[in-house]
Design an enzyme around this catalytic site. Structure first.
Site, short mmCIF file in Angstrom:
data_model
loop_
_atom_site.label_atom_id
_atom_site.label_comp_id
_atom_site.label_asym_id
_atom_site.label_seq_id
_atom_site.Cartn_x
_atom_site.Cartn_y
_atom_site.Cartn_z
N LYS A 30 8.06 -0.06 5.56
CA LYS A 30 7.39 1.24 5.19
C LYS A 30 8.76 2.32 4.94
O LYS A 30 9.56 2.38 5.74
CB LYS A 30 6.63 1.87 6.40
CG LYS A 30 6.34 3.47 6.06
CD LYS A 30 5.30 3.88 6.74
CE LYS A 30 4.00 3.31 6.35
NZ LYS A 30 2.68 4.07 6.70
N ASP A 66 -3.03 9.00 14.16
CA ASP A 66 -3.49 8.60 12.58
C ASP A 66 -4.38 7.49 12.61
O ASP A 66 -4.42 6.58 11.86
CB ASP A 66 -2.33 8.50 11.92
CG ASP A 66 -2.96 8.60 10.25
OD1 ASP A 66 -2.26 8.16 9.45
OD2 ASP A 66 -3.98 9.06 10.08
N GLY A 107 0.87 -1.24 -0.08
CA GLY A 107 -0.06 0.02 0.03
C GLY A 107 0.88 1.20 0.11
O GLY A 107 2.14 1.29 0.08
N GLU A 108 0.18 2.25 -0.09
CA GLU A 108 0.79 3.63 -0.17
C GLU A 108 -0.11 4.71 0.35
O GLU A 108 -1.15 4.72 0.33
CB GLU A 108 1.29 4.08 -1.69
CG GLU A 108 1.96 5.23 -1.78
CD GLU A 108 2.35 5.43 -3.07
OE1 GLU A 108 2.03 4.57 -4.05
OE2 GLU A 108 2.86 6.56 -3.50
N GLY A 109 0.61 5.61 1.18
CA GLY A 109 -0.19 6.64 1.74
C GLY A 109 0.62 8.12 1.62
O GLY A 109 1.67 7.97 1.30
N GLY A 110 -0.12 8.97 2.56
CA GLY A 110 0.64 10.20 2.62
C GLY A 110 2.09 10.04 3.39
O GLY A 110 3.17 10.96 3.47
N MET A 111 2.21 8.98 4.14
CA MET A 111 3.63 8.83 4.96
C MET A 111 4.21 7.59 4.51
O MET A 111 5.07 7.20 5.50
CB MET A 111 2.99 8.57 6.53
CG MET A 111 2.38 9.78 7.21
SD MET A 111 3.17 11.42 6.90
CE MET A 111 4.59 10.95 7.72
N VAL A 118 4.35 1.26 1.75
CA VAL A 118 4.87 -0.23 2.48
C VAL A 118 4.79 -1.34 1.50
O VAL A 118 4.20 -1.36 0.57
CB VAL A 118 3.41 -0.58 3.21
CG1 VAL A 118 3.82 -1.48 4.45
CG2 VAL A 118 3.30 0.89 4.30
#
Length: 1000
Positions: free
Chosen positions: A38, A131, A16-20, A23
């Site tokens: 990550k 978060d 996955g991928e996010g603002g932080m 992974v």
């Protein structure tokens, strides 16, 4: 990254991928275990101070040892990148569990309790997560809860290292104090847990909005919808707990997770106590038999009544659907049994209306015809049209895509009555599940009543009776149009759009809008076509109307509209991406959503994400030409012509009837300098679409002009303007033909063409075309020596551009200063030219990469012209030599047209001539009039360079060569304005040389 080994971790797959950060799942090759890695964002890993603070906080988080917290094994660094190594958790993300089905109250309490216990352990050590959200919670295969991402938490009293995520998904879980940027404590985590709790109970988030600011406003100012309004049967105390966690005033919220846990345990005890069956009272020893039987019968009747009521009302009490997950249906083309071929269009209209109507149900997944076409492509049945699918192929498609039911239907008529029959078959067993029909007077009854009746019958039967379905309303006219004829034109317009038949598409969609002005999706596709044509004003107007009427569209369609509006009308690319991501998450089989997401990523410069989005689209349609084409352009952007050609050729082999791919090959070969190959592919693109791909004529005309074949170039424009052109194409053609006429010395004709473009642009409201016309007009007047008019035209162009696109003001002002500077040099106003050059240099660093390439080249030429005019020859030579033209990457029309402007380019030759270095001057002019496929130069060759070369040969006493150049120039300028001084001089010189040659 996949397959790469970093330190002793082998990357296995992207999770996955996010603002932080991103992974990955990896294998720890030393300890032989699976881990999650990550990689942290650059704003942490590249800043020494932030990196040190992060490491301190990560070490504190790693010290947490609790069964409900994902354990952090290590924080490591390699190649200037930091990454966290964490426990790998297999199972289901809570967010996906919420989306899949309503969660029973006892399970909601269990999950909330485990999250709270994990948070309590962290809070006791002074660590705030900050978060908490449903996508950061994992449910393992043995129903254990694991809180993720504690590696990005904050210790009490620590600095605020990490950056709050910018997506709405994360924003939706922020506490009011967090949203305001205030100092946060453990009560922020309690609020976020409250959002998750509300989400588990109701299936939706308490605070919503289409963009980040709207969500933040809701968090700080609005109360969530009461839980009881969304789901009944929820224990009252559980609702009270949820409300208390979401108190906006943190002093009224739970002050600790311990307090929250205490209330959760009370609810659990109450539920357990409520499930115990009370003991039955003893029956008296002596009882009258008659009374006994009466009591028995009454009791039985009561029991039966209670059972009946329970079975009927159970869904209301539980507020859970009787289906575990949405049922998927494919609606096949309907059979025309009327004997009237004029009604054949209904074979497509009826199923598409049914799909749109049934898409409103959250208990059904409808497979679009777009998806069915993709499945046919993936099966190798590209030539089979959806309208030609028979029952056997339909079953095959459904089995491949895991579809539960197939809908078959027909329609007939008897007198004024029109009847539609429908049946639903189980894909696995091939057995009939359900059959129904609807009837009404006239064809209009299909939209007025029949589609709605059929939708209600299908939804009721497929999902079984449920109180929720009684509340679901199916009114197809409310989400499409009240006009069957408008819908018919709309379907035609969509097909035209997908094939780049812009003229036909505009006609059909405007007809649909004429019949129903509030038809939201007709406005949406009209906006997309105008965007293809670069008619920004018309596109913005259409998407504004689409948004205004978007309440008359399905949820999926509204997301498409809002994505386009954010990108086009608001110019907010990040907002467009955010909505687009929501669209693909909610509708994962919408290939267009992935394609638009890729385009938005591309505009944002996110190449990796762009390619990932295109790959998702190709999973749905492996031979989709638009996406394969986009891959080719990705290579073209970075100058990898070899791979670009391979991508385009692959597309051509898979889609030999697609004009667009051959148009793309034409662009590629043009850039590579393979001009003949470019012409062949452009012409092939036009032939495939039987004259509908008319823009290729303009491209081919330009290439013929580069080759010096001006007769053939003009013939291309003659064919172009004899065709049925839409106004945007006509305006585009006027500009390019005017540019050619300017090259050929036909200045008055060039002015007439540009005046035609301005008139047309005013009539259609295409102000960007009007600005371009005034810009080119300024060059024509400058060539004619009327610099006052040239400057006036240039200022008119700037005013229009600043008005219609103020966000690009820097580029417009810089372009204006550059061109005006060239005019000043020609007029001898050197002080003014130097001031404008200074302004240009000040603005250059603030431009993006693409604009810098163009204007750095222009700046160097202008600086060289000023040095030459001032007699600084060495300096002029230096500036002209570093002025290397950028490659004309045919990715945007703007880039091409800026490249094609007639900027003076023979400065170096004129320096040599002024210094009487005739040999070098001759060599430079010969270079300028010779096409070099190895260079990036794709400028049109200026005919006056032949005249100037002739003069050089004449100075050198090479009369024969001078005559050749003068003759070539006069042949090219045979239709030029007769009063032009350069034309008169060339004729006189040629006549004189011929006379001398004849005497000799």
């Amino acid at each position: 990254m996949i397959g790469k080994t970093i330190s002793h971790y082998k990357i296995l797959e992207k999770l996955g991928e996010g603002g932080m950060g991103i992974v990955y799942k990896a294998e720890d090759t030393k300890l032989k275990r699976e881990v999650a890695i990550k990689f942290l964002p650059r704003h942490i890993s590249s800043n020494k101070e932030e990196r040190q603070r992060f490491e301190i906080e990560a070490q504190a988080a790693a010290a947490l040892n609790h069964p409900n917290i994902t354990h952090i094994y290590a924080v490591e660094e390699t190649d200037d990148e930091m990454f966290i190594v964490m426990e790998y958790i297999g199972g289901t993300e809570l967010k996906k569990k919420i989306i899949a089905e309503p969660i029973p109250s006892d399970e909601v309490i269990n999950i909330t309790t485990q999250i709270a216990e994990g948070l309590a352990a962290a809070h006791n050590k002074g660590i705030i997560h900050r978060d908490i959200k449903s996508s950061n919670i994992m449910i393992t295969n043995d129903e254990k809860v694991k809180i993720m991402d504690f590696g990005l938490a904050k210790i009490k009293g620590g600095s605020d290292v990490t950056k709050i995520g910018s997506t709405v998904g994360t924003t939706a879980y922020m506490s009011p104090e967090q949203a305001k940027g205030e100092v946060v404590d453990n009560r922020t985590d309690i609020w976020s847990l409250g959002v998750v709790l509300y989400e588990m109970i109701t299936g939706k988030q308490p605070f919503q909005g289409d963009y980040e600011q709207a969500v933040l406003y809701s968090i700080m100012n609005e109360d969530p919808e009461p839980i009881t309004a969304l789901r009944t049967g929820v224990p009252m105390m559980l609702e009270q707990v949820a409300n208390k966690t979401l108190e906006k005033d943190k002093e009224l919220r739970y002050q600790s997770t311990g307090d929250l846990l205490a209330d959760l345990k009370k609810i659990s005890k109450e539920i357990e106590a409520g499930e115990k069956v009370p003991s039955q009272p003893k029956v008296p020893a002596k009882i009258d038999k008659t009374k006994k039987w009466k009591r028995v019968l009454i009791s039985l009747a009561a029991v039966l009544s209670l059972v009946t009521v329970f079975l009927l009302l159970q869904p209301i009490f539980r507020e859970e659907p009787l289906v575990s997950s949405p049922k998927s249906l494919a609606v096949m083309p309907f059979e025309n049994k009327t004997g009237d071929e004029s009604l054949d269009y209904l074979t497509e209209v009826i199923p598409n209306l049914l799909i749109t109507n049934l898409e409103q149900s959250r208990f059904l997944n409808l497979i679009t015809w777009e998806r069915m076409r993709d499945l046919l492509n993936n099966m190798g049945k590209k030539d089979v049209k959806v309208l030609d699918i028979d029952k056997d192929v339909g079953f095959e498609l459904c089995e491949i895509d895991g579809i539960h039911g197939i809908v078959l239907g027909s329609f007939t008529k008897a007198g004024d009555w029109f009847v539609t029959d429908l049946k639903v078959l189980d894909v696995e067993t091939k057995k009939l599940l359900f059959g129904t029909n609807a009837k009404g007077k006239g064809v209009g009854s299909i939209l007025e009543s029949q589609i709605d009746e059929l939708s209600k019958a299908v939804s009721w039967d497929i999902t079984l009776p449920s109180s929720k379905f009684r509340e679901e309303k199916f009114k197809v006219a409310d989400v499409t149009t009240k006009s069957l004829e408008a819908y018919r034109y709309y379907l035609r317009g969509i097909k035209d759009y997908s094939k780049f038949f812009q003229a036909d598409g505009i006609r059909n969609l405007e007809k649909a809008i004429e019949l129903d002005s509030s038809f939201a999706m007709a406005h949406y596709y009209l906006a997309r076509i105008y965007r293809q044509l670069q008619n920004t004003k018309a596109a913005k107007s259409a998407i504004e109307r689409a948004l205004f009427y978007s309440d008359k569209a399905t949820e999926k369609e509204r997301l498409y509209i809002k994505t386009e509006h954010a990108s086009l009308a608001e110019g907010d690319l990040e907002k467009a991406i955010s909505i687009n991501e929501k669209l693909v998450n909610k509708y994962p089989k919408e290939k267009w959503a992935y394609f638009f997401l890729g385009l938005n990523y591309s505009s944002a410069g996110k190449t990796e994400e762009e390619i990932a989005a295109y790959n998702e689209a190709l999973k749905l349609d492996a031979i989709w030409g638009d996406v394969l084409n986009a891959h080719g352009y990705s290579y073209l952007k970075i100058g990898d012509f070899n791979n670009a050609e391979k991508a385009f050729q692959k597309n051509a082999s898979l889609n030999p009837d697609d004009s667009n791919v051959f148009d793309s090959l034409g662009e590629l070969y043009f850039i590579m300098g393979m001009l003949n190959e470019a012409i062949v592919n452009f012409q092939l693109a036009d032939e495939i679409y039987a004259g509908n791909w008319l823009t290729t004529l303009v491209q081919v005309g330009y290439i013929y002009a580069i080759q010096g074949n001006y007769t053939e170039a003009l013939r291309q424009y003659k064919v172009y303007f004899s065709s049925d052109l839409i106004p945007e194409w006509a305006a585009w053609g006027y500009w390019h033909k005017a540019r050619l006429k300017l090259l050929l010395g036909s200045y008055q004709e060039a002015i007439s063409l540009l005046e035609e473009e301005i008139t047309l642009a005013d009539r259609r409201g295409v102000q960007d075309r009007k600005a371009q016309a005034h810009e080119l007009m300024s060059f024509v007047h400058a060539e004619m020596g009327d610099f006052a008019k040239a400057e006036n035209e240039l200022q008119t162009c700037l005013k229009i551009r600043l008005k219609i696109a103020p966000e690009r003001s820097l580029r417009w002002k810089l372009s204006d200063q550059c061109i005006s500077g060239f005019f000043d040099v020609k007029e001898g106003k050197l002080v003014s030219a130097e001031e404008k050059l200074k302004a240009v240099k000040d603005m250059l660093p603030r431009l993006n990469h693409w604009s810098q390439e163009i204007y750095s080249y222009w700046s160097a030429l202008l600086e060289g012209e000023i040095a030459l005019a001032n007699g600084l020859y060495a300096n002029a030579i230096q500036k002209f030599r570093i002025a290397v033209p950028p490659g004309p990457l045919s990715i945007s029309t703007w880039r091409l047209e800026v490249y094609r402007l007639p900027i003076v380019r023979d400065g170096l030759a004129r320096v040599y001539y002024t210094n009487s270095d005739f040999d070098k001057a001759v060599a430079e002019y010969k270079r300028l009039i010779t096409f070099d496929p190895k260079s990036k130069d794709r400028f049109l060759i200026e005919p006056q360079y032949h005249y100037r070369l002739g003069k050089l040969y004449e100075e050198k006493g090479l009369a024969g060569l001078a005559i050749q150049e003068y003759e070539k120039f006069l042949e090219i300028w045979k239709d030029a304005n007769a009063d032009l001084q350069v034309l008169i001089d060339a004729k006189e010189r040629l006549a004189k040389l011929r006379t001398v040659s004849a005497i000799d």
